[in-house]
Design a protein around this motif. Structure first.
Motif, short mmCIF file in Angstrom:
data_model
loop_
_atom_site.label_atom_id
_atom_site.label_comp_id
_atom_site.label_asym_id
_atom_site.label_seq_id
_atom_site.Cartn_x
_atom_site.Cartn_y
_atom_site.Cartn_z
N ALA A 69 51.86 48.30 52.71
CA ALA A 69 52.99 48.05 51.81
C ALA A 69 54.04 49.14 51.93
N LEU A 70 53.61 50.41 52.09
CA LEU A 70 54.56 51.51 52.23
C LEU A 70 55.23 51.47 53.61
N SER A 71 54.59 50.78 54.58
CA SER A 71 55.17 50.67 55.93
C SER A 71 56.19 49.55 56.03
N GLY A 72 56.38 48.80 54.94
CA GLY A 72 57.39 47.75 54.95
C GLY A 72 56.85 46.36 54.84
N GLN A 73 55.52 46.20 54.76
CA GLN A 73 54.94 44.88 54.60
C GLN A 73 55.27 44.32 53.21
N PRO A 74 55.32 42.99 53.01
CA PRO A 74 55.59 42.41 51.68
C PRO A 74 54.56 42.93 50.67
N PRO A 75 55.03 43.34 49.44
CA PRO A 75 54.10 43.97 48.48
C PRO A 75 53.32 42.98 47.63
N GLU A 76 53.50 41.68 47.81
CA GLU A 76 52.84 40.72 46.92
C GLU A 76 51.31 40.83 47.00
N VAL A 77 50.79 41.03 48.24
CA VAL A 77 49.35 41.14 48.39
C VAL A 77 48.84 42.38 47.65
N LEU A 78 49.58 43.49 47.80
CA LEU A 78 49.19 44.72 47.11
C LEU A 78 49.30 44.57 45.59
N ASP A 79 50.33 43.83 45.10
CA ASP A 79 50.45 43.60 43.66
C ASP A 79 49.20 42.93 43.11
N HIS A 80 48.76 41.89 43.81
CA HIS A 80 47.57 41.17 43.35
C HIS A 80 46.33 42.06 43.41
N ARG A 81 46.22 42.89 44.47
CA ARG A 81 45.06 43.76 44.65
C ARG A 81 45.02 44.83 43.55
N LEU A 82 46.18 45.43 43.24
CA LEU A 82 46.22 46.46 42.21
C LEU A 82 45.92 45.87 40.82
N ALA A 83 46.35 44.64 40.57
CA ALA A 83 46.07 44.00 39.29
C ALA A 83 44.58 43.80 39.09
N ARG A 84 43.88 43.39 40.20
CA ARG A 84 42.43 43.19 40.09
C ARG A 84 41.71 44.52 39.88
N PHE A 85 42.13 45.56 40.60
CA PHE A 85 41.52 46.89 40.42
C PHE A 85 41.72 47.38 38.98
N SER A 86 42.93 47.21 38.47
CA SER A 86 43.23 47.70 37.12
C SER A 86 42.39 46.99 36.07
N ALA A 87 42.24 45.68 36.20
CA ALA A 87 41.48 44.91 35.22
C ALA A 87 39.99 45.25 35.27
N SER A 88 39.45 45.40 36.48
CA SER A 88 38.01 45.66 36.60
C SER A 88 37.66 47.08 36.19
N ALA A 89 38.55 48.05 36.43
CA ALA A 89 38.27 49.44 36.09
C ALA A 89 38.65 49.79 34.66
N GLY A 90 39.39 48.92 33.98
CA GLY A 90 39.81 49.22 32.61
C GLY A 90 40.92 50.26 32.57
#
Length: 572
Positions: A69-90
């Motif tokens: 994502a920092l290299s210029g790839q579309p961030p939508e995949v990372l958005d979804h991944r970070l949302a799952r990490f945040s929910a599971s880790a509290g």
């Protein structure tokens, strides 16, 4: 003897004061020991909460999806991944920033308070991460307004470069909620002395030590506490005896500064229990002393008791005699009142009896001369015609006839026989008889008969006399009034009938019903009446075991209320 008692009392009080101080010091030490254990537990819980997620930014910085994502790839995949990490880790939020501090991806992208597109280059945690260190920072969220603890780690690129920063926000409010639920008083302050968390919400974002201008400028630049005023906390600490006063409350006080980031944890324990236990100990000592003194005094009290018992028996006999005397005095007073009332009734009855005889005699003696005078005046008018003198004489004769009619009405008792009749019929007959008086006064008589029958067993003629007298008095009362209205109401209950006559006249004034019941008591002008109507009516109502009352109407005028028993079970 008295000096010995004072010396003994002084010694006891000195011992009690020393015992209270010693016991309070002992129990206070126990409370401080317990508070120290609680403070250690809270410190451990806080450290675990802070260090629980410290490794997560490092792990996320090595995630290929973050690097892509920092290299210029579309961030939508990372958005979804970070949302799952945040929910599971509290975790409150996870977000990735480029080297300029611009957020390119965030776990809360789908929310209204998304970090995405926000620039956080001014935050100290971003600056520390860009310098190759683990950034740590506590502050109020610039986007959400919610406080939290931030961790940040640089994302490595090729050749030892940095491509961005990954950061997480941990919500510590659950820790504060646990403090509040425990019912204990505790606060967490940062190295600058600003209260970050507190079991009392009023303490939060207060300062426990004065802030310098440099500290305030640094906090404003980093927007660490948003728009909070950072006012001083109203407290004072006495480290010598480990006490603190916060507002108007006094506490036992302990603190520890052995925390990350130079933070300090402050624990406030109430000293009520220690004081209570000290007072109980002192009270037990005083109770023991009192018990000992009481035992010594018991023998003396027994000797005094014998003398007191004899005195009490004499006093009880005296009280009994006084009580009997009071009863006799009250009975005599009531008998005197009854006698006075009976004498008054006998005097009134005597006056009425004499007045009846006088009225009968006067009516008989004056009836024929007055009739002769009226005939002479009528003959003179027929022969000579109307003259002023003749008219004046006619008026005088009419006044004399009015007076004799009242006397005749008073002396007449009517028939003693009883009959069943409707009170409404009697009232309508009386109004028909009084119609000339109503018209001559231009008065309005408002009589709304009830829908049901108002029947009773009584002397109909005498009840008609009562109605006539009361209504005639009301008509006389409104003669000089602007509003000339007489209102008549009637009704019945299970065992009685009633009617009320209200007028818009001058009212009773300073007279009572007892005053108006006296013969010849009247408020009319001379020659307009003898004041016998109410006396006659009261006597008739009394003969029928009824009641009559009168009072001033709040809207003006007077109200006469007559109540009679129905007597429907009696044979007419």
């Amino acid at each position: 003897m008295r000096a010995a008692y004072l010396i003994f009392l002084t010694i006891v009080m000195v011992i009690a004061a020393g015992l209270h101080w010693a016991s309070f010091s002992y129990f206070k030490a126990e409370e401080i020991e317990t508070a120290a254990a609680r403070l250690t537990l809270y410190r451990s819980t806080l450290e675990n909460q802070l260090r629980h997620f410290a490794h997560l930014p490092f792990l996320l910085s090595l995630d290929p999806v973050v690097t892509a994502a920092l290299s210029g790839q579309p961030p939508e995949v990372l958005d979804h991944r970070l949302a799952r990490f945040s929910a599971s880790a509290g975790i409150d939020a996870i977000y990735v920033m480029d080297n300029d501090g611009l957020t390119i991806s965030a776990s809360n992208t789908a929310t209204a308070q998304s970090f995405k597109g926000q620039n956080y280059a001014y935050r100290p945690y971003f600056q520390e991460a860009m310098q190759g260190r683990l950034g740590e920072f506590y502050g109020i969220g610039a986007t959400t307004g919610i406080p939290g603890y931030f961790y940040a780690m640089a994302v490595p690129g090729s050749g030892g470069t940095t491509t961005g920063v990954v950061a997480i926000k941990v919500d510590l409010s659950r820790l504060q909620d646990d403090w509040l639920a425990s019912g204990e008083r505790i606060l967490l302050a940062n190295a600058d002395g600003v209260v970050l968390l507190a079991s009392d919400p009023a303490w939060r974002y207060k300062t426990i030590s004065p802030l310098t201008s440099v500290q305030r400028d640094r906090m404003v630049a980093s927007r660490q506490f948003g728009t909070e005023a950072l006012e001083p906390l109203n407290w004072a600490v006495a480290l010598r005896d480990q006490t603190a006063i916060v507002g108007d409350e006094r506490f036992l006080y302990l603190s520890t500064a052995n925390l990350p980031n130079g933070w300090s944890l402050h624990f406030f324990a109430p000293d009520d229990q220690a004081r209570t236990r000290a007072w109980l100990t002192t009270g037990a000592f005083l109770a023991f002393v009192l018990l000992s003194v009481s035992v010594l005094q018991l023998s003396r009290l027994r000797r005094v008791r014998t003398a007191l018992q004899s005195s009490e028996r004499e006093e009880a006999a005296l009280r009994s005699a006084n009580a009997r005397l009071a009863v006799e005095i009250e009975e005599r007073r009531m008998a005197e009142q009854t006698l006075q009332k009976t004498q008054a009734e006998l005097e009134r009855a005597g006056r009425l009896a004499a007045l009846g005889q006088l009225a009968s005699s006067v009516t008989h003696e004056l009836g024929q001369p007055i009739a002769a005078m009226r005939n002479q005046l009528a003959a003179s008018e027929m022969t000579v015609g109307p003259t002023p003198l003749n008219d004046k004489m006619q008026g005088l004769v009419a006044r004399m006839e009015n007076i004799t009619q009242q006397l005749k009405f008073f002396s007449r008792k009517g028939r003693d026989s009883l009959e069943l009749f409707d009170l409404v019929d009697v009232m309508q007959d009386a109004l028909e008889m009084l119609q000339p008086s109503i018209e001559s006064r231009e008065a309005i008589v408002d009589f709304q008969p009830p829908q049901h029958e108002v029947s009773l067993v009584a002397n109909k003629l005498r009840i008609e006399q009562v109605v006539t007298n009361i209504v005639r008095n009301a008509l006389d009362a409104v003669e000089d009034s602007v509003a000339k209205q007489v209102t008549i109401t009637a009704g019945s209950a299970a065992d009685q009938v009633w009617f009320k006559v209200a007028d818009t006249g001058h009212g009773l004034g300073d007279k009572t019903l007892e005053d108006l019941r006296e013969p010849f008591a009247t408020t009319k002008e001379s020659g307009q009446g003898m004041g016998l109507g109410l006396t006659i009516s009261a006597g008739i109502v009394s003969d029928h075991n009824g009641t009559i009352s009168a009072y001033d109407n709040p809207d003006g005028g007077a109200v006469f209320d007559i109540r009679l028993p129905r007597n429907l079970t009696e044979e007419p």
